[in-house]
Design a protein around this motif. Structure first.
Motif, PDB file in Angstrom:
ATOM      1  N   ILE A  90     -70.897  25.937 -37.552  1.00 58.66           N
ATOM      2  CA  ILE A  90     -69.745  26.840 -37.416  1.00 58.66           C
ATOM      3  C   ILE A  90     -70.122  28.263 -37.807  1.00 58.66           C
ATOM      4  CG2 ILE A  90     -67.486  27.361 -38.450  1.00 58.66           C
ATOM      5  CD1 ILE A  90     -66.917  24.331 -38.295  1.00 58.66           C
ATOM      6  N   ASP A  91     -70.962  28.414 -38.813  1.00 56.26           N
ATOM      7  CA  ASP A  91     -71.449  29.755 -39.155  1.00 56.26           C
ATOM      8  C   ASP A  91     -72.271  30.338 -38.015  1.00 56.26           C
ATOM      9  OD1 ASP A  91     -70.209  29.774 -41.595  1.00 56.26           O
ATOM     10  OD2 ASP A  91     -71.989  29.240 -42.750  1.00 56.26           O
ATOM     11  N   GLU A  92     -73.043  29.497 -37.337  1.00 57.44           N
ATOM     12  CA  GLU A  92     -73.839  29.951 -36.192  1.00 57.44           C
ATOM     13  C   GLU A  92     -72.930  30.395 -35.041  1.00 57.44           C
ATOM     14  OE1 GLU A  92     -77.374  30.538 -33.829  1.00 57.44           O
ATOM     15  OE2 GLU A  92     -77.061  30.276 -35.978  1.00 57.44           O
ATOM     16  N   ILE A  93     -71.881  29.636 -34.777  1.00 59.11           N
ATOM     17  CA  ILE A  93     -70.939  29.986 -33.713  1.00 59.11           C
ATOM     18  C   ILE A  93     -70.169  31.250 -34.074  1.00 59.11           C
ATOM     19  CG2 ILE A  93     -68.833  29.236 -32.516  1.00 59.11           C
ATOM     20  CD1 ILE A  93     -69.863  26.327 -32.948  1.00 59.11           C
ATOM     21  N   GLY A  94     -69.735  31.319 -35.332  1.00 52.25           N
ATOM     22  CA  GLY A  94     -68.928  32.437 -35.808  1.00 52.25           C
ATOM     23  C   GLY A  94     -67.514  32.008 -36.124  1.00 52.25           C
ATOM     24  N   ALA A  95     -67.227  31.863 -37.413  1.00 54.28           N
ATOM     25  CA  ALA A  95     -65.897  31.440 -37.846  1.00 54.28           C
ATOM     26  C   ALA A  95     -64.906  32.596 -37.727  1.00 54.28           C
ATOM     27  CB  ALA A  95     -65.977  30.948 -39.291  1.00 54.28           C
ATOM     28  N   PRO A  96     -63.609  32.252 -37.559  1.00 52.44           N
ATOM     29  CA  PRO A  96     -63.038  30.908 -37.525  1.00 52.44           C
ATOM     30  C   PRO A  96     -63.133  30.287 -36.128  1.00 52.44           C
ATOM     31  CG  PRO A  96     -61.266  32.496 -37.392  1.00 52.44           C
ATOM     32  CD  PRO A  96     -62.540  33.289 -37.544  1.00 52.44           C
ATOM     33  N   VAL A  97     -63.275  28.976 -36.086  1.00 48.91           N
ATOM     34  CA  VAL A  97     -63.341  28.247 -34.819  1.00 48.91           C
ATOM     35  C   VAL A  97     -62.090  27.404 -34.653  1.00 48.91           C
ATOM     36  CG1 VAL A  97     -65.860  28.117 -34.952  1.00 48.91           C
ATOM     37  CG2 VAL A  97     -64.477  26.201 -35.787  1.00 48.91           C
ATOM     38  N   ASP A  98     -61.860  26.989 -33.424  1.00 52.23           N
ATOM     39  CA  ASP A  98     -60.888  25.933 -33.150  1.00 52.23           C
ATOM     40  C   ASP A  98     -61.670  24.627 -33.169  1.00 52.23           C
ATOM     41  OD1 ASP A  98     -58.924  27.835 -32.841  1.00 52.23           O
ATOM     42  OD2 ASP A  98     -59.106  27.898 -30.657  1.00 52.23           O
ATOM     43  N   LEU A  99     -61.288  23.711 -34.043  1.00 53.93           N
ATOM     44  CA  LEU A  99     -62.039  22.478 -34.249  1.00 53.93           C
ATOM     45  C   LEU A  99     -61.289  21.332 -33.583  1.00 53.93           C
ATOM     46  CD1 LEU A  99     -64.649  21.649 -35.617  1.00 53.93           C
ATOM     47  CD2 LEU A  99     -63.400  21.378 -37.761  1.00 53.93           C
ATOM     48  N   VAL A 121     -61.406  27.580 -40.073  1.00 53.16           N
ATOM     49  CA  VAL A 121     -60.785  26.845 -38.971  1.00 53.16           C
ATOM     50  C   VAL A 121     -59.494  27.552 -38.582  1.00 53.16           C
ATOM     51  CG1 VAL A 121     -59.819  24.645 -38.217  1.00 53.16           C
ATOM     52  CG2 VAL A 121     -61.808  24.668 -39.747  1.00 53.16           C
ATOM     53  N   ARG A 122     -59.447  28.021 -37.337  1.00 53.19           N
ATOM     54  CA  ARG A 122     -58.258  28.731 -36.870  1.00 53.19           C
ATOM     55  C   ARG A 122     -57.171  27.754 -36.446  1.00 53.19           C
ATOM     56  NH1 ARG A 122     -56.027  31.557 -31.826  1.00 53.19           N
ATOM     57  NH2 ARG A 122     -56.894  29.700 -30.809  1.00 53.19           N
ATOM     58  N   ARG A 123     -57.545  26.759 -35.628  1.00 56.10           N
ATOM     59  CA  ARG A 123     -56.627  25.704 -35.205  1.00 56.10           C
ATOM     60  C   ARG A 123     -57.381  24.378 -35.189  1.00 56.10           C
ATOM     61  NH1 ARG A 123     -52.836  28.716 -30.550  1.00 56.10           N
ATOM     62  NH2 ARG A 123     -52.529  30.590 -31.822  1.00 56.10           N
ATOM     63  N   LEU A 124     -56.625  23.294 -35.343  1.00 57.43           N
ATOM     64  CA  LEU A 124     -57.228  21.976 -35.500  1.00 57.43           C
ATOM     65  C   LEU A 124     -56.566  20.987 -34.552  1.00 57.43           C
ATOM     66  CD1 LEU A 124     -59.167  20.179 -37.234  1.00 57.43           C
ATOM     67  CD2 LEU A 124     -57.241  19.829 -38.792  1.00 57.43           C
ATOM     68  N   VAL A 125     -57.375  20.331 -33.728  1.00 57.87           N
ATOM     69  CA  VAL A 125     -56.902  19.277 -32.827  1.00 57.87           C
ATOM     70  C   VAL A 125     -57.486  17.954 -33.302  1.00 57.87           C
ATOM     71  CG1 VAL A 125     -56.867  18.393 -30.467  1.00 57.87           C
ATOM     72  CG2 VAL A 125     -56.762  20.870 -30.871  1.00 57.87           C
ATOM     73  N   LEU A 126     -56.634  16.963 -33.518  1.00 60.17           N
ATOM     74  CA  LEU A 126     -57.074  15.636 -33.940  1.00 60.17           C
ATOM     75  C   LEU A 126     -56.604  14.627 -32.893  1.00 60.17           C
ATOM     76  CD1 LEU A 126     -56.158  15.813 -37.745  1.00 60.17           C
ATOM     77  CD2 LEU A 126     -58.337  16.368 -36.649  1.00 60.17           C
ATOM     78  N   ALA A 127     -57.556  14.039 -32.176  1.00 59.57           N
ATOM     79  CA  ALA A 127     -57.235  13.105 -31.095  1.00 59.57           C
ATOM     80  C   ALA A 127     -57.623  11.698 -31.508  1.00 59.57           C
ATOM     81  CB  ALA A 127     -57.965  13.504 -29.817  1.00 59.57           C
ATOM     82  N   GLY A 128     -56.638  10.818 -31.637  1.00 61.51           N
ATOM     83  CA  GLY A 128     -56.903   9.435 -32.023  1.00 61.51           C
ATOM     84  C   GLY A 128     -57.688   9.340 -33.321  1.00 61.51           C
ATOM     85  N   ALA A 129     -57.319  10.159 -34.306  1.00 54.93           N
ATOM     86  CA  ALA A 129     -58.097  10.262 -35.543  1.00 54.93           C
ATOM     87  C   ALA A 129     -57.525   9.366 -36.639  1.00 54.93           C
ATOM     88  CB  ALA A 129     -58.116  11.711 -36.025  1.00 54.93           C
TER      89      ALA A 129
END
Length: 341
Positions: free
Chosen positions: A111-120, A141-149
């Motif tokens: 995530i640091d490599e991509i550049g925070a904040p990310v959508d996870l 983390v800007r926004r968080l999607v949890l699918a079947g978690a």
């Protein structure tokens, strides 16, 4: 057509990589001990989204399975241009002592490599890992999607029931037989029943007698057979700390030296559940809404007529739910700017 043809036009895979071609063109942005960070972006600017694939049994191709069955393509098709994917490595003998902290640490580097904040975007067991990360590093983390978690394992499911009811020695023996790791092939026999063509049609949400169906069936069979080995330490922590002791939901999980509190997660959250999901029932997948600190107005949820695999691979889920998730990731949500100010 280019995506389909790419399956048949591929050189030799890298050591430890799947022999299945990716549906979406990508480059390896980062090589880490636990993963290859794959960059599937079509543009260099814009808000990045990182898909955290499950690291449990199968390879990350689950997130980019085929045209019309790909989380990566569904996000891109609805306007999310910067998409990354955590492609977890199969455990080698040298990886046997890697822990959940090892995976959180490498996720943090990515995530640091991509550049925070990310959508996870966390899929299945990539969901609880994403949630732990968001609680440990909420500013990243800007926004968080949890699918079947699976998060609150006090809520009954076939998976939590199996983890609780099997004697602890069974898991220790799996690790011992694997020389400190857990064999993906043996785990597939332990956790899963054999999938029939009908089961695969249910998962893919389409008829395999249609054009392209036989190729999809062959691809699914190959994906299902290409299992990942897991580090023994990591595996036993999941079984004992998460599935048997329910530490994440109970607020008793220590991540990278600090006990995490899910109430520290205040980012907008989208929960996706399958109404026919026996692995992570909808009531379990949606219960996470009551554990996080996100204001109710910033929690969105969708329930699809889908089994577990259909949440990530199903054609109908990709036609309905994932475009909605992509739109939600790009929408201006009420109260977000004011809250951050």
């Amino acid at each position: 057509m280019e995506s389909w043809l790419s399956w048949f036009d591929r050189g030799a895979p890298e050591p430890g990589e799947s022999t299945l071609a990716w549906t979406t063109a990508n480059t390896v942005a980062l090589e880490l001990p636990t993963m290859r960070l794959r960059d599937c972006s079509t543009r260099r600017s814009g808000q990045p989204a990182l898909i955290c694939a499950p690291y449990a049994l199968h390879r990350a191709v689950i997130a980019d399975f085929a045209p019309g069955h790909s989380v990566v393509q569904s996000l891109q098709g609805a306007g999310v241009d910067r998409v990354y994917l955590a492609d977890w490595r199969s455990a080698s003998p040298e990886m046997r002592y890697l822990s959940i902290d090892s995976y959180l640490g490498d996720l943090n580097v990515a995530i640091d490599e991509i550049g925070a904040p990310v959508d996870l975007v966390g899929l299945c067991q990539g969901g609880w890992l994403s949630l732990l990360y968001a609680a440990r590093f909420p500013a990243k983390v800007r926004r968080l999607v949890l699918a079947g978690a699976p998060v609150d394992l006090s809520i009954d499911s076939s998976l939590s029931r199996l983890a609780r009811n099997a004697p602890e020695a069974v898991y220790d023996q799996l690790v011992a037989r694997g020389g400190g790791n857990v064999s993906g092939e043996e785990m597939l026999q332990f956790w899963s029943r054999r999938l029939s063509p009908h089961d695969i049609e249910v998962a893919l949400q389409r008829s395999l007698s249609d054009t392209g169906g036989p190729e999809l069936l062959a691809r699914f069979d190959q994906w299902n057979a290409e299992t990942l080995n897991l580090p023994g330490t990591y595996y036993l922590q999941i079984v004992n700390w998460i599935f048997r002791e329910n530490r994440i939901a109970a607020g008793e999980f220590t991540a990278l030296g600090r006990k995490v509190d899910l109430k520290d997660v205040k980012a907008p959250v989208f929960l996706l559940a399958g109404l026919d999901d026996e692995v992570v029932p909808a009531v379990q997948a949606l219960a996470t809404a009551h554990l996080v600190g996100t204001p109710p107005a910033l929690i969105a949820a969708a329930s699809e007529p889908s089994d577990h695999l259909g949440l990530f691979m199903g054609a109908k889920t990709h036609a309905h739910a994932w475009p909605r998730i992509a739109e939600w990731l790009q929408a201006e949500l009420p109260g977000v700017l004011a809250r951050r100010a």
